[in-house]
Design an enzyme around this catalytic site. Structure first.
Site, PDB file in Angstrom:
ATOM      1  N   HIS A 157       0.898  -0.981  -0.149  1.00  0.00           N
ATOM      2  CA  HIS A 157      -0.051   0.024  -0.028  1.00  0.00           C
ATOM      3  C   HIS A 157       0.607   1.305  -0.042  1.00  0.00           C
ATOM      4  CE1 HIS A 157      -3.528   2.369   1.015  1.00  0.00           C
ATOM      5  NE2 HIS A 157      -2.702   3.189   1.740  1.00  0.00           N
ATOM      6  N   SER A 158       0.429   2.232  -0.896  1.00  0.00           N
ATOM      7  CA  SER A 158       1.031   3.598  -0.774  1.00  0.00           C
ATOM      8  C   SER A 158       2.788   3.343  -1.006  1.00  0.00           C
ATOM      9  CB  SER A 158       0.616   4.299   0.231  1.00  0.00           C
ATOM     10  OG  SER A 158       1.082   5.586   0.165  1.00  0.00           O
ATOM     11  N   TYR A 159       3.408   3.830  -0.154  1.00  0.00           N
ATOM     12  CA  TYR A 159       5.099   3.970  -0.104  1.00  0.00           C
ATOM     13  C   TYR A 159       5.674   2.590   0.082  1.00  0.00           C
ATOM     14  CZ  TYR A 159       9.690   5.585   0.806  1.00  0.00           C
ATOM     15  OH  TYR A 159      11.041   5.857   0.788  1.00  0.00           O
ATOM     16  N   GLY A 160       4.861   1.759   0.462  1.00  0.00           N
ATOM     17  CA  GLY A 160       5.368   0.198   0.646  1.00  0.00           C
ATOM     18  C   GLY A 160       5.453  -0.421  -0.725  1.00  0.00           C
ATOM     19  N   GLY A 161       4.697   0.179  -1.651  1.00  0.00           N
ATOM     20  CA  GLY A 161       5.019  -0.419  -3.074  1.00  0.00           C
ATOM     21  C   GLY A 161       6.427  -0.067  -4.017  1.00  0.00           C
TER      22      GLY A 161
END
Length: 406
Positions: free
Chosen positions: A321-325
């Site tokens: 999700h979000s920055y984790g990608g």
């Protein structure tokens, strides 16, 4: 008379004096400059803290008089109402501190759910950590490293969220299903959602709500839940008294006395300022970073090298999700983005990254939840496509991954 009212009177007096001085000659202008300098040094936010109630909050949900109901919604125990942020009017900083204190409790609560409801185990990082050094952790299913077929890796975004969460705001204001990774974990390993036992769950594109069966049975995934924001521990700073070295005994008495006087004056000014800067004596902390896990990127690389790369799974799937990608955007993937278009509608992108489709919501924090059924469909189709083609020997990139790539 309140402290804030006194400050207002003082500032009003200063501004009046400045207005009068600006009409005078050079001497008055010098005084105006001095007053401006004084005003620039006054931190109103810090001074107004003097009127705050104590920053002391409960350390349990019960202490806050809140609990999660049968639908996974946070509600007041007595009134049944949702969480109220503005608990005290005109005290934004105090309300924010209260919200953060509740958030810490929520984090621990989700950790408990990962272990008790999802049957995951907590694994300490670094794997060879000593007893005294700072540590982090991830969560894994029992078969995460031994499942020969499929492994799912879950990665949240940046900010205050921790392992098992998508968005703290959703957990507090919506429910546990939309704000946590629990639906993904339970579908992956089998079992029903937090509050969906007899209800329905899928996407109704017109009403944009969940309305089809929620229990799909065993999907057959091993699961690893990353914790990329847990990069350091905080310890309270200890006040170190500055002592003159023994060599100073050779200094003339007059010089030593002058040094003592300067140190005392410096301490007096520092204590006076501290009285206003930190009126409630909030603890000052020091951040001790966790070895090889001092940033989200380092954490992702570490988990890849020590767990994912060592797993037996032939197929590894990432839900980020979000920055984790960002850590995994170079892999073959599909990006569900916030959009007003219906779920799975192709969305054009100016960036040469993975294909983008609509998550069926314009709210960024809801994208992982709204795209939930489509994500598993994507995984299933990817597995089928791979199995129908010529199988290649599995390769691992862990030894070739560079920090800059992530």
């Amino acid at each position: 008379m309140s402290f804030s009212f006194v400050i207002t009177l003082i500032l009003l007096t200063i501004w009046i004096n400045m207005a009068q001085l600006q009409q005078g000659g050079p001497d008055e202008k010098e005084k105006t400059t001095a007053l401006k300098d004084l005003l620039s040094r006054i931190d109103l936010d810090e001074l107004m803290k003097k009127d705050e109630p104590p920053l002391e909050f409960p350390d349990t949900l019960e202490g806050f008089e809140y609990s999660f109901n049968e639908k996974g919604q946070l509600r007041h125990i007595k009134t049944g109402e949702p969480f109220v942020f503005n608990y005290r009017e005109d005290l934004h900083r105090w309300n924010q501190k209260r919200y953060e204190a509740l958030g810490e409790i929520i984090t621990k609560y989700v950790y408990e759910l990962l272990e008790k409801e999802c049957h995951l185990k907590k694994v300490t990082l670094p794997v060879d950590a000593t007893e005294s050094e700072p540590k982090s952790f991830i969560f894994m299913s029992e078969d995460a490293l031994t499942n020969p077929d499929k492994l799912m890796v879950l990665i949240h975004g940046n900010g205050v969220v921790r392992a098992g969460q998508w968005a703290r705001r959703l957990i507090i204001n919506e429910d546990l299903d939309s704000g946590t990774q629990i639906p993904y974990i339970k579908r992956a390993i089998g079992g029903q959602f937090w509050h969906q036992g007899r209800e329905q769950h899928s996407v109704d594109r017109e009403e944009k709500r969940l309305t089809a069966p929620c229990s799909w049975g065993q999907e057959g995934y091993g699961v690893i839940v990353l914790n990329p924001n847990e990069n350091y521990i905080e310890v309270e700073k200890t006040k170190v008294q500055v002592q003159l070295s023994s060599d100073s005994s050779d200094e003339p008495a007059e010089k030593r006395e002058r040094k003592d006087k300067i140190q005392k004056e410096t301490k007096k000014r520092r204590d006076f300022y501290e009285k206003y800067r930190n009126p409630q004596k909030e603890k000052e902390t020091l951040q001790l970073y966790i070895r090889d896990n001092g940033s989200p990127e380092e954490h992702a690389i570490y988990v890849w090298d020590h767990f994912i790369a060592e797993s037996a799974a032939e197929n590894v799937f990432f839900v980020a999700h979000s920055y984790g990608g960002l850590a995994f955007v170079e892999l073959n993937c599909c990006n569900w983005v916030s959009s007003s278009e219906p779920l799975d509608t192709s969305v054009e992108s100016m960036l040469p990254d993975c294909p983008r489709v609509s998550a069926g919501t314009e709210r960024h924090e809801l994208t992982s939840w709204k795209s939930f059924p489509s994500v598993f469909k994507f995984f299933s189709e990817a597995s089928e496509a791979k199995n129908s083609s010529v199988k290649l020997a599995p390769t691992r990139r862990s030894n070739r991954i560079k920090y800059e790539e992530l």
